[in-house]
Scaffold this motif. Structure first.
Motif, short mmCIF file in Angstrom:
data_model
loop_
_atom_site.label_atom_id
_atom_site.label_comp_id
_atom_site.label_asym_id
_atom_site.label_seq_id
_atom_site.Cartn_x
_atom_site.Cartn_y
_atom_site.Cartn_z
N UNK A 1 1.18 -0.74 -0.38
CA UNK A 1 -0.16 -0.28 0.14
C UNK A 1 0.59 1.38 0.22
N UNK A 2 2.26 1.30 1.19
CA UNK A 2 2.88 2.13 1.02
C UNK A 2 3.69 2.63 -0.29
N UNK A 3 3.74 1.89 -0.59
CA UNK A 3 4.55 2.47 -2.59
C UNK A 3 3.70 2.22 -3.16
N UNK A 4 2.37 1.78 -3.69
CA UNK A 4 1.49 2.40 -4.08
C UNK A 4 1.27 4.01 -3.90
N UNK A 5 0.75 4.46 -2.82
CA UNK A 5 0.99 5.74 -2.50
C UNK A 5 1.71 6.85 -2.50
N UNK A 6 3.08 6.78 -2.48
CA UNK A 6 4.42 6.84 -2.77
C UNK A 6 4.79 6.76 -4.49
N UNK A 7 4.36 6.05 -5.47
CA UNK A 7 4.58 6.42 -6.42
C UNK A 7 3.60 7.76 -7.01
#
Length: 188
Positions: free
Chosen positions: A119-125
């Motif tokens: 989830x964090x990686x998707x939000x960071x992207x």
């Protein structure tokens, strides 16, 4: 599987609380010195995405209450994936201290608690405002607001606790609170 992990963590915490002086004993952090060392501490939470609520004493008699922490952990789960993760009890202490400074027992509306790495990686992207190594992925951060409370006051109270990082997001209408190193910033 996730429920088993949560239950295993709760059982491990019960064992630690019952037999060892460990992470379930009140922290010796300087910022926490204003909290009663033995008095009850209550967390009042409302996950705005799942509707889950928590309103229990999580600390009593100088110790954290493992079953209450396990329930609070469920409320703090990654609402996008359903994953749960151990939540740093000092995060609840920070919220308790903020609530005391604001003299309110209104629930902290959770925008984001624990975030899985995915989830964090998707939000960071999607946003530079999301840290790639976010405290959310460690169970040490929460983004909150309190209904009917001026966000600036929540921000000031969070800064006053000196519990860790505090981010102010007035456009997005939340305050970030974490138990990492003490720092502050503003976002949108």
């Amino acid at each position: 599987m996730q429920s088993q992990t949560l239950l295993a963590r709760r059982d491990a915490l019960r064992l630690v609380g019952g037999t060892l002086v460990g992470s379930l004993v009140a922290p010796a952090s300087a910022w926490a010195s204003n909290l009663s060392p033995t008095g009850p501490r209550r967390a009042v939470l409302h996950n705005l995405h799942t509707g889950d609520r928590f309103n229990e004493v999580y600390f009593e008699g100088g110790r954290y209450v493992p079953d209450a922490l396990a329930e609070a952990t469920k409320v703090m789960r990654d609402w996008r994936t359903g994953e749960t993760h151990y939540i740093d009890p000092q995060l609840f202490d920070a919220l308790h201290a903020i609530g005391e400074k604001l003299e309110t027992n209104r629930p902290f509306g959770i925008i984001s608690g624990y975030r899985s790495s995915r989830t964090n990686a998707a939000l960071h992207a999607k946003s530079k405002g999301v840290a790639s190594n976010s405290q959310h992925t460690l169970g040490k951060a929460i983004d909150v607001r309190i209904e009917g409370m001026d966000l600036r006051n929540v921000h000031k109270a969070a800064l006053a606790t000196q519990a860790g990082g505090v981010g102010f997001y007035p456009v997005s209408n939340f305050v970030h609170v974490d138990t990492g190193r003490v720092r502050q910033w503003s976002g949108s």
